[in-house]
Design an enzyme around this catalytic site. Structure first.
Site, PDB file in Angstrom:
ATOM      1  N   PRO A  51      36.976  13.250 -16.023  1.00  9.53           N
ATOM      2  CA  PRO A  51      36.993  14.663 -15.627  1.00  9.53           C
ATOM      3  C   PRO A  51      35.678  15.177 -15.052  1.00  9.53           C
ATOM      4  O   PRO A  51      35.649  16.230 -14.420  1.00  9.53           O
ATOM      5  CB  PRO A  51      37.325  15.385 -16.941  1.00  9.53           C
ATOM      6  CG  PRO A  51      38.003  14.368 -17.775  1.00  9.53           C
ATOM      7  CD  PRO A  51      37.355  13.067 -17.425  1.00  9.53           C
ATOM      8  N   GLY A  52      34.579  14.455 -15.278  1.00  9.23           N
ATOM      9  CA  GLY A  52      33.298  14.902 -14.732  1.00  9.23           C
ATOM     10  C   GLY A  52      32.799  16.152 -15.430  1.00  9.23           C
ATOM     11  O   GLY A  52      32.842  16.269 -16.655  1.00  9.23           O
ATOM     12  N   CYS A 105       6.302  28.104  -8.454  1.00 12.63           N
ATOM     13  CA  CYS A 105       5.548  28.323  -7.219  1.00 12.63           C
ATOM     14  C   CYS A 105       6.257  27.660  -6.038  1.00 12.63           C
ATOM     15  O   CYS A 105       5.738  26.737  -5.405  1.00 12.63           O
ATOM     16  CB  CYS A 105       4.136  27.769  -7.391  1.00 12.63           C
ATOM     17  SG  CYS A 105       2.992  28.329  -6.113  1.00 12.63           S
TER      18      CYS A 105
END
Length: 467
Positions: free
Chosen positions: A319-320, A393
């Protein structure tokens, strides 16, 4: 069609108006349930997850923090397990893995996909059943393969001819046998709602079916000492919202499966169809229900097997991000709010939070979209189009590109971003020497630490200096 801008998407035509799918809400305090874990609620402007108000969580654990909803995680794991009851369901360790999650997975009856020695070590520490582990990766080291064989993982997914030789050498040396899946490239890439069936052989993963490499890999695994050929493995993409792409891939992979029976004389018992199912990051996303996915994929496989005159192999699915992705959100504290005057009289509100690309690189890396809400108080202010940015930054340090937040957002407010369970903590870094946030589990009104916050001592521990 939108046109690209040489300075990036933030400068493109229409960027100041927000994306076409983003609608101004009638109530910027309201939650969109599809985006959040199932226990998330909002009352009087305060967001609670697992019965824990996020302002209380931040007072106890600080910010930023990842908030992991245990009930939601277990519920999604169980939904895939039950919907795909005839399959083996493999959780994607790369999305987010720790010993707590590995134990939850074991208890819910899922299998586990790892792709490094480190992920395997976490599974081992958690006592995860090794026979339910699949080991992925396109360049596994000899040491990683040795450990996988020693521990008796259920299957290794081989990805190159060199790896087949390397694994056979390891099994011979250790006097062991290990199950092997052959990862194949079906020439199909599924990306969200676009399915293109050509020109996707140019990638680092898998053996090409079209070139004949996949069939040759099967032969070599069959002939290699200590390797037990289990079947073929296919993966067509990630963040997939329907099953259209699986139809073409399944046809090609099953055709190869049938060729192996006919030409190699081996009937492989298994097949892995991959998965990579999508989740809702924003209101433009419409994920499918696990039961619907299971029904449609099973129909595709049964139809193709019937046409080829072969038995349906035992199937696996991955299913990831679909299990852990929605189960976690990230909570930040607002530090500054800045309105910037732009060309043509337009203005943009920048909401700076105490995290950023060090805890969620996906916006900068993939141009990913996220949503956000104020989590600590009610507001009667009209919504304003805002951009949630980090403290690093970098001009590209953006957490949420476009979102309607209350127009009175101010320093000290808490902002919560849903859908951060997959790949955010896994890909987190110490950029600018930032400390990675903790993962705080919530359930039934209580918190528990899953991963503690990094400290300055942690940061300096590997800096050996030069005394």
């Amino acid at each position: 069609m939108p046109t690209a801008h040489p300075s990036g998407w933030a400068h493109a035509d229409g960027a100041l108006r927000g994306p076409h799918w983003l609608r101004e809400p009638s109530d910027p305090d309201a939650l969109v349930p599809l985006l959040w874990s199932r226990t998330a609620t909002k009352a009087d402007g305060v967001l609670s997850v697992g019965g824990v108000p996020l302002p209380e969580l931040v007072r106890e654990h600080g910010s930023p923090a990842y908030v992991l909803d245990e009930a939601d995680f277990r519920g999604r794991a169980a939904a895939f397990r039950d919907a795909f009851s005839d399959y083996e369901v493999y959780y994607a360790g790369k999305a987010f893995l720790c010993t707590t999650v590995a134990r939850w997975l074991a208890e819910e009856g899922l299998s586990l996909d790892v792709c490094s020695g480190g992920e395997l070590a976490v599974a081992e520490r958690a006592g995860f059943p090794m026979e339910r582990i699949g080991f992925h990766g396109n360049n596994k080291t000899v040491g990683e393969l040795e450990r996988a064989v020693e521990l008796g993982v259920g299957r290794v997914i081989v990805d190159s001819f060199h790896e087949i030789e390397r694994l056979a050498s390891v099994t011979t040396e250790l006097g062991r046998t290990i199950g092997v899946m052959v990862r194949v490239t079906a020439g199909v890439e599924a990306h969200t709602h676009e399915y293109i069936a050509t020109a996707h052989e140019d990638q680092k993963f898998g053996f090409s079916i079209a070139s004949g490499d996949a069939l040759e890999a099967v032969r070599r695994v069959r002939d290699a000492p200590g390797l037990s050929l289990l079947g073929l493995h296919s993966h067509i993409g990630s963040q997939i919202f329907d099953t259209s792409g699986f139809e073409v891939a399944a046809r090609r992979v099953l055709a190869l499966h049938a060729r192996v029976v006919e030409e190699v004389g081996v009937e492989m018992p298994e097949m892995d169809l991959g998965g990579g199912f999508g989740i809702a990051y924003t209101t433009q996303d419409d994920p499918s229900d696990p039961a619907q996915l299971a029904t449609e994929i099973s129909k595709i496989v049964e139809h193709e097997c019937r046409g080829l005159g072969i038995a349906v192999p035992r199937l696996s699915i991955e299913p990831g991000r679909a299990i852990v992705g929605p189960s976690m959100c990230t909570v930040y504290e607002v530090g500054t709010v800045k309105e910037v005057a732009l060309d043509g009289g337009a203005r943009r509100t920048y909401v700076s939070v105490d995290g950023g690309m060090s805890d969620n690189i996906r916006t900068a890396l993939y141009d990913a979209d996220y949503s956000a809400t104020i989590a600590s108080r009610p507001s009667g202010a009209p919504p304003a189009l805002s951009r949630v940015v980090g403290k690093h930054c970098e001009a590209g340090d953006i957490v949420v590109k476009d979102e309607f937040l209350p127009g009175d957002v101010r320093p000290g407010d808490l902002v919560a971003v849903p859908g951060t369970g997959a790949y955010c903590r896994s890909m987190a870094s110490n950029y600018n020497h930032a400390l990675r946030p903790p993962v705080i589990g919530v359930r039934d009104g209580k918190t528990f630490t899953v991963l503690r916050r990094e400290t300055v001592a942690d940061l300096l521990a590997t800096d050996v200096g030069n005394s």
